[in-house]
Structures are given as structure tokens and as C-alpha cells.
Design a protein around this motif. Structure first.
Motif, PDB file in Angstrom:
ATOM      1  N   THR A  51      41.459  53.883  41.549  1.00 58.46           N
ATOM      2  CA  THR A  51      41.865  52.532  41.150  1.00 58.46           C
ATOM      3  C   THR A  51      41.306  51.568  42.185  1.00 58.46           C
ATOM      4  OG1 THR A  51      43.995  53.103  42.155  1.00 58.46           O
ATOM      5  CG2 THR A  51      43.900  53.035  39.746  1.00 58.46           C
ATOM      6  N   GLN A  52      40.015  51.230  42.024  1.00 58.20           N
ATOM      7  CA  GLN A  52      39.270  50.503  43.034  1.00 58.20           C
ATOM      8  C   GLN A  52      39.710  49.059  43.210  1.00 58.20           C
ATOM      9  OE1 GLN A  52      37.963  51.898  40.283  1.00 58.20           O
ATOM     10  NE2 GLN A  52      36.608  50.469  39.215  1.00 58.20           N
ATOM     11  N   SER A  53      40.554  48.559  42.327  1.00 59.26           N
ATOM     12  CA  SER A  53      41.091  47.209  42.527  1.00 59.26           C
ATOM     13  C   SER A  53      41.858  47.108  43.836  1.00 59.26           C
ATOM     14  CB  SER A  53      42.008  46.825  41.360  1.00 59.26           C
ATOM     15  OG  SER A  53      41.271  46.691  40.168  1.00 59.26           O
ATOM     16  N   ARG A  54      42.410  48.219  44.298  1.00 54.30           N
ATOM     17  CA  ARG A  54      43.152  48.220  45.555  1.00 54.30           C
ATOM     18  C   ARG A  54      42.265  47.889  46.755  1.00 54.30           C
ATOM     19  NH1 ARG A  54      48.983  49.295  45.985  1.00 54.30           N
ATOM     20  NH2 ARG A  54      49.586  49.869  43.871  1.00 54.30           N
ATOM     21  N   GLY A 108      42.941  38.757  36.489  1.00 58.71           N
ATOM     22  CA  GLY A 108      42.139  39.763  35.810  1.00 58.71           C
ATOM     23  C   GLY A 108      41.277  40.507  36.807  1.00 58.71           C
ATOM     24  N   LYS A 109      41.250  41.829  36.706  1.00 58.41           N
ATOM     25  CA  LYS A 109      40.481  42.622  37.672  1.00 58.41           C
ATOM     26  C   LYS A 109      38.984  42.360  37.573  1.00 58.41           C
ATOM     27  CE  LYS A 109      40.148  46.820  34.797  1.00 58.41           C
ATOM     28  NZ  LYS A 109      40.968  46.401  33.648  1.00 58.41           N
ATOM     29  N   THR A 110      38.549  41.735  36.483  1.00 61.68           N
ATOM     30  CA  THR A 110      37.143  41.410  36.332  1.00 61.68           C
ATOM     31  C   THR A 110      36.692  40.259  37.224  1.00 61.68           C
ATOM     32  OG1 THR A 110      37.771  40.071  34.419  1.00 61.68           O
ATOM     33  CG2 THR A 110      36.930  42.287  33.993  1.00 61.68           C
ATOM     34  N   GLY A 111      37.653  39.590  37.917  1.00 62.11           N
ATOM     35  CA  GLY A 111      37.193  38.662  38.937  1.00 62.11           C
ATOM     36  C   GLY A 111      37.755  37.266  38.981  1.00 62.11           C
ATOM     37  N   ARG A 112      39.041  37.070  38.613  1.00 68.04           N
ATOM     38  CA  ARG A 112      39.574  35.705  38.681  1.00 68.04           C
ATOM     39  C   ARG A 112      41.092  35.730  38.707  1.00 68.04           C
ATOM     40  NH1 ARG A 112      40.770  32.121  34.374  1.00 68.04           N
ATOM     41  NH2 ARG A 112      39.737  33.572  32.941  1.00 68.04           N
ATOM     42  N   TYR A 113      41.682  34.794  39.450  1.00 73.00           N
ATOM     43  CA  TYR A 113      43.111  34.526  39.305  1.00 73.00           C
ATOM     44  C   TYR A 113      43.354  33.031  39.276  1.00 73.00           C
ATOM     45  CZ  TYR A 113      43.855  33.713  44.405  1.00 73.00           C
ATOM     46  OH  TYR A 113      43.817  33.229  45.693  1.00 73.00           O
ATOM     47  N   GLN A 114      44.446  32.656  38.633  1.00 69.05           N
ATOM     48  CA  GLN A 114      44.908  31.271  38.578  1.00 69.05           C
ATOM     49  C   GLN A 114      46.396  31.249  38.907  1.00 69.05           C
ATOM     50  OE1 GLN A 114      43.589  30.610  34.411  1.00 69.05           O
ATOM     51  NE2 GLN A 114      42.485  28.833  35.212  1.00 69.05           N
ATOM     52  N   ILE A 115      46.793  30.272  39.702  1.00 68.30           N
ATOM     53  CA  ILE A 115      48.197  30.120  40.073  1.00 68.30           C
ATOM     54  C   ILE A 115      48.696  28.789  39.545  1.00 68.30           C
ATOM     55  CG2 ILE A 115      49.844  29.979  41.970  1.00 68.30           C
ATOM     56  CD1 ILE A 115      47.880  31.629  43.641  1.00 68.30           C
ATOM     57  N   PHE A 116      49.801  28.823  38.811  1.00 59.55           N
ATOM     58  CA  PHE A 116      50.408  27.635  38.239  1.00 59.55           C
ATOM     59  C   PHE A 116      51.788  27.431  38.858  1.00 59.55           C
ATOM     60  CE2 PHE A 116      47.469  29.370  35.185  1.00 59.55           C
ATOM     61  CZ  PHE A 116      46.791  28.255  34.690  1.00 59.55           C
ATOM     62  N   GLY A 117      52.066  26.201  39.228  1.00 64.06           N
ATOM     63  CA  GLY A 117      53.386  25.870  39.739  1.00 64.06           C
ATOM     64  C   GLY A 117      54.286  25.353  38.633  1.00 64.06           C
ATOM     65  N   ARG A 118      55.284  24.619  39.007  1.00 56.66           N
ATOM     66  CA  ARG A 118      56.207  24.062  38.013  1.00 56.66           C
ATOM     67  C   ARG A 118      55.479  23.122  37.065  1.00 56.66           C
ATOM     68  NH1 ARG A 118      61.660  24.842  39.275  1.00 56.66           N
ATOM     69  NH2 ARG A 118      62.007  25.910  41.270  1.00 56.66           N
ATOM     70  N   ARG A 119      55.941  23.078  35.843  1.00 56.00           N
ATOM     71  CA  ARG A 119      55.359  22.278  34.771  1.00 56.00           C
ATOM     72  C   ARG A 119      53.885  22.631  34.528  1.00 56.00           C
ATOM     73  NH1 ARG A 119      58.823  18.320  33.244  1.00 56.00           N
ATOM     74  NH2 ARG A 119      60.521  17.806  34.687  1.00 56.00           N
ATOM     75  N   GLU A 179      46.020  26.592  42.280  1.00 56.94           N
ATOM     76  CA  GLU A 179      45.031  27.383  43.010  1.00 56.94           C
ATOM     77  C   GLU A 179      44.318  28.314  42.054  1.00 56.94           C
ATOM     78  OE1 GLU A 179      45.067  30.928  46.354  1.00 56.94           O
ATOM     79  OE2 GLU A 179      46.560  29.325  46.561  1.00 56.94           O
ATOM     80  N   GLU A 180      43.030  28.537  42.300  1.00 54.42           N
ATOM     81  CA  GLU A 180      42.312  29.565  41.568  1.00 54.42           C
ATOM     82  C   GLU A 180      41.203  30.135  42.437  1.00 54.42           C
ATOM     83  OE1 GLU A 180      40.353  28.215  38.001  1.00 54.42           O
ATOM     84  OE2 GLU A 180      40.114  26.197  38.809  1.00 54.42           O
ATOM     85  N   ALA A 181      40.792  31.351  42.132  1.00 53.79           N
ATOM     86  CA  ALA A 181      39.752  32.015  42.906  1.00 53.79           C
ATOM     87  C   ALA A 181      38.972  32.935  41.983  1.00 53.79           C
ATOM     88  CB  ALA A 181      40.360  32.812  44.055  1.00 53.79           C
ATOM     89  N   THR A 182      37.710  33.137  42.295  1.00 53.85           N
ATOM     90  CA  THR A 182      36.867  34.050  41.533  1.00 53.85           C
ATOM     91  C   THR A 182      36.149  34.993  42.495  1.00 53.85           C
ATOM     92  OG1 THR A 182      35.002  32.512  41.571  1.00 53.85           O
ATOM     93  CG2 THR A 182      36.495  32.377  39.686  1.00 53.85           C
ATOM     94  N   TRP A 183      35.759  36.149  41.974  1.00 56.76           N
ATOM     95  CA  TRP A 183      34.984  37.106  42.753  1.00 56.76           C
ATOM     96  C   TRP A 183      34.138  37.923  41.786  1.00 56.76           C
ATOM     97  CZ3 TRP A 183      40.203  37.003  42.093  1.00 56.76           C
ATOM     98  CH2 TRP A 183      40.793  38.057  41.382  1.00 56.76           C
ATOM     99  N   GLY A 184      33.454  38.915  42.292  1.00 60.42           N
ATOM    100  CA  GLY A 184      32.470  39.616  41.480  1.00 60.42           C
ATOM    101  C   GLY A 184      32.968  40.812  40.702  1.00 60.42           C
ATOM    102  N   GLY A 185      34.256  40.998  40.604  1.00 61.31           N
ATOM    103  CA  GLY A 185      34.774  42.139  39.866  1.00 61.31           C
ATOM    104  C   GLY A 185      35.140  43.286  40.784  1.00 61.31           C
ATOM    105  N   PRO A 186      35.597  44.418  40.235  1.00 59.67           N
ATOM    106  CA  PRO A 186      36.046  45.548  41.046  1.00 59.67           C
ATOM    107  C   PRO A 186      34.961  46.031  42.010  1.00 59.67           C
ATOM    108  CG  PRO A 186      36.706  45.848  38.761  1.00 59.67           C
ATOM    109  CD  PRO A 186      35.788  44.670  38.780  1.00 59.67           C
ATOM    110  N   ASP A 187      35.360  46.326  43.238  1.00 62.01           N
ATOM    111  CA  ASP A 187      34.428  46.676  44.304  1.00 62.01           C
ATOM    112  C   ASP A 187      34.491  48.184  44.559  1.00 62.01           C
ATOM    113  OD1 ASP A 187      32.840  46.881  46.549  1.00 62.01           O
ATOM    114  OD2 ASP A 187      33.658  45.081  47.515  1.00 62.01           O
TER     115      ASP A 187
END
Length: 438
Positions: A160-163, A335-346, A351-359
Motif C-alpha cells: 500500500t504505497q500511499s503510506r 484521492g491517492k491519484t494526487g490531490r486533496y482539498q480542505i473545506f472549512g465551515r460553510r 487549502e489544496e495540494a497536488t502531487w504526482g500520484g502514488p510513489d
């Protein structure tokens, strides 16, 4: 008490894990200089992705390649020779690799039903192990793998290379920092469009395949053309369905982000074959709910949800396979394919970040560091066992069609003998069959 109970909750500072996974000490036969001689078992599908990376990796030397499919065996050996300049020895019997005292580690990318037997045999032979996910075919095998690694002082890393992927590690670190408050519910989904495996009658195996060795210690069944390669995943005797195939990656991330290092206490599931009219034995549609109780901290109960629709052409919340973390102050989509998004209230995007996918290369480095220096494994078998167990528990609950109570310490269902029998398997008489004493 099960090992998962003793380790407690995973803690993360920044992008680094300060975590209770067991690490084997660096061993005397781990070469401090020069490449580590390794054997590769099962170079087909995902296995060839490993071979391509390892053939270029100066930290290792692929000394052996093993496969019961003569065509795949030749293709892998040819690739290693072309990429590394030296042709590895080849075999269809993994015991020849284990008998070679020069080999220090093995990669195991066989079908699921061979993962635990091959890992246990390798540990007994003094080899460190990188084994593909899911770590086991059934829950009991996972516990036997942990015991084998500890008894023989071997490193066992699971695929489980996402780790080991920096972007995902950063996302988990942000959850630990409380960016969305206390995470009380996590959801993982496996939503992709797969095809039917059709219906086939038993037939003779092709000449290039040693089918009896492929079966190993699993119960003997006749060969059929929609059993392999690859489609063994959809058969009870050999795989764990798509929940244990693709789903285990996202389930592992969801459990990691939820911050639970124990088994659930209750499991409820619904599902079945809603679309495919074929020989597949596992569900194509599945919803599983896991509940955790008596957890430390201000919130003693949490939930993990898994959704599967392997006939769907649509992505969900931006990801074909992904995770959502629901906190008291916000939401994270990852998503393990290379992105997260963080949403606060409302629903404010904060915040968001991208990367190249599982390493995958980083996961290899972590494993080799465990061999050379005793580096803690990001996906040690004791970690992956808890995630893989969710796949087994979810599949069992789906098969029996009722809610189940589970004792995390004993790793047993409470008052349900039918479900309990599915926590293990019956092996045929075979040299690879695991024994309770490893």
C-alpha cells in the motif's frame, strides 16, 4: 490482546510518522555495501511494475525470478537482463529462491491466496519480504504473518504505497494537526467501470501454465479461462473481491486519516451483483459500515464507510477512487491519484495540494531502509493487517447479510459461527499450507 490494540493511535508531526509499527532490527546478513540480492515471485501485472523499477535500482540485484507462467517468467527475465545487464536465474518453484542463502529479500506479487503462505515460508527461510496488497486472503492469515515476522526477525512491508507518498502523508498530517477539527467519520469509495468476466466451463490449462502450483495450498478447482490471469480476484477461494483489490488502498488511507489502529466492533453491509451476470462471486455493488467504540479521547465512537460500484463510469466528488474525512470543523477530500482539498465551515475552500500520484519508488526505499538500518516500515504487515481485515470483515458481512459484532482483541465474531468460519480457510495438503505455529 491483538497487536493492533497495543500499538495505540498513530501520531503524525508534519509529514513524518511517529508511529507504533514494529520494526525489525538491521540483520547481520543485510549488506552494508553493494546491492542486496533479491528474488522476485510473481512478475505479472503489478509485479512487472516492480520489476521495471527494481531492475534500475542500484540498491538491489534481481538474482531470481519465479513464476508458474512460463511466458511471464521469460518476459520478466528478459527485461531484467536488458535493463540490468545480468540475467537472473529463473524457476517456477519459489522454494528454490528460499533455499538460496545469498538471497536476502523477496518481492511477492502473486495472487492473494499465495501472499501469506509465501511470506511465512520466506520468513522461515530468513528472507525479508515485500508483499503486495491485500496482505492476506483471510483474516487469520494476517495474524500468522505478523507472528512469523516477529518470530524470525524479518521486515515485512505491504504494497500500500500511499503510506510512503509525500502528498498523502502531508494530508494525513494536516488532519492530525486538527485542520478540520476531530475526524469522526471517514468514507472510502471504489467507483470505476470494470467489465464482465463472462461465464466459462472448466477446460484444460494452457501448456505454459503450471496450474497445480498456481493453486498452491488453496482447495483444488478445475482450470477455466476466466480464472486467470487477473480475474482470480473475483473468486472466493483466491481473492478478496475489488474491496480487497483496489478498495484496500482507499480503505487504508481512510482508516489512517480517521486515526483508528484497532479493529471495529460492529460491521453492517449490503450489496451483491446488481449489474454483472457472470461467474464473479464477489459483489459489484457494496456498501459497508464499520463502527468503532470505546476509543480514547473526547469522542469514543467513530465510523468508517466503504462504497463500491465497479460498473460506474462516473467519478465521485472528483475521484474515481477516493476518501472523504468529516471533521467537527470541516471536510477533506483526498484521492491517492494526487490531490486533496480542505473545506472549512460553510464549504469554504481553505487549502489544496497536488502531487504526482502514488510513489512506488519511495515505498521500495522505505523497505530497503528497513533491511539495512531497521528503518520503521510505513506499511508494516501489522499496519496493513488492520486495513486488510476491514476488507475481509466487510465481505463476510455482505455474504451473510446481517450486522455482525466483532471482538477486536480476540479477532473473532461474537455469537455468529457461520461468519466466524469465514475468518479462516481450509487448505489442501500442500507444502505451502501455513501452520498455526510458524
Amino acid at each position: 490482546m491483538a497487536e493492533a490494540n497495543r500499538r495505540g493511535f498513530l501520531q503524525v508531526t508534519g509529514a513524518a510518522l511517529a508511529a507504533g509499527a514494529w520494526a525489525a532490527p538491521a540483520t547481520a546478513n543485510a549488506a552494508e555495501d553493494g546491492p542486496i540480492p533479491i528474488g522476485f515471485i510473481g512478475p505479472g501485472g503489478m509485479g512487472m511494475n516492480h520489476v521495471r523499477l527494481l531492475a534500475q535500482n542500484k540498491e538491489v540485484r534481481i538474482a531470481w525470478v519465479c513464476d508458474v507462467d512460463a511466458n511471464r517468467l521469460k518476459a520478466a527475465a528478459d527485461h531484467v537482463e536488458q535493463a540490468a545487464g545480468t540475467r537472473p536465474q529463473t524457476t517456477g518453484d519459489l522454494r528454490r529462491i528460499l533455499d538460496d542463502r545469498a538471497v536476502q529479500a523477496v518481492w511477492i506479487a502473486t495472487p492473494d491466496h499465495w501472499h501469506a503462505p509465501a511470506t511465512i515460508l520466506a520468513c522461515q527461510a530468513g528472507k525479508h519480504v515485500y508483499v503486495e496488497k491485500p496482505c492476506s486472503h483471510n483474516l487469520r492469515e494476517g495474524r500468522l504473518m505478523i507472528e512469523a515476522g516477529k518470530q524470525h526477525g524479518r521486515v515485512i512491508q505491504v504494497g500500500t504505497q500511499s503510506r510512503s507518498t509525500e502528498g498523502i502523508r502531508k494530508g494525513i498530517a494536516r488532519l492530525r494537526e486538527g485542520v478540520i477539527g476531530e475526524v469522526l467519520v471517514a468514507k472510502a469509495w471504489n467507483s470505476q467501470r470494470r467489465g464482465t468476466i463472462g461465464k466459462q466451463q472448466p477446460s484444460s490449462p494452457p501448456e505454459f501454465l503450471d496450474f497445480d502450483t498456481w493453486l498452491g495450498p488453496a482447495p483444488a478447482v478445475p482450470y477455466r479461462s476466466n480464472l486467470l490471469p487477473g480475474v482470480w480476484r473475483w473468486w472466493h477461494e483466491f481473492g478478496a473481491g475489488d474491496m480487497g483489490n483496489d478498495g484496500v488502498h482507499d480503505i487504508d488511507i481512510a482508516r489512517w486519516g480517521l486515526g483508528v489502529e484497532v479493529h471495529p466492533t460492529r460491521i453492517a453491509a449490503m450489496g451483491g451483483k446488481y449489474v454483472f451476470d457472470d461467474d464473479q462471486q464477489f459483489p459489484d455493488t457494496q456498501t459497508v459500515l464499520f463502527e468503532y467504540q470505546n476509543l480514547p479521547g473526547p469522542h469514543s465512537r467513530k465510523q468508517l464507510i466503504f462504497e463500491q460500484r465497479i460498473w460506474s463510469p462516473y467519478v465521485q466528488e472528483g475521484f474515481e477512487n477516493g476518501c472523504a474525512f468529516y471533521g467537527t470543523d470541516g471536510l477533506m477530500l483526498l484521492g491517492k491519484t494526487g490531490r486533496y482539498q480542505i473545506f472549512g465551515r460553510r464549504n469554504k475552500l481553505i487549502e489544496e495540494a497536488t502531487w504526482g500520484g502514488p510513489d512506488l519508488a519511495a515505498h521500495h526505499r522505505n523497505f530497503l531502509g528497513g533491511i539495512r538500518t531497521g528503518e520503521v516500515q510505513n506499511a508494516d504487515v501489522s499496519i496493513n493487517h488492520v486495513s486488510t481485515a476491514l476488507c475481509h470483515l466487510g465481505n463476510i458481512a455482505t455474504r451473510v447479510g446481517r450486522a455482525l459484532e466483532f471482538d477486536p482483541a480476540k479477532e473473532m465474531f461474537v455469537g455468529d459461527d457461520e461468519a466466524g468460519r469465514m475468518l479462516k480457510r481450509t487448505y489442501r495438503e500442500h507444502w505451502g499450507a501455513p501452520r498455526e505455529s510458524v
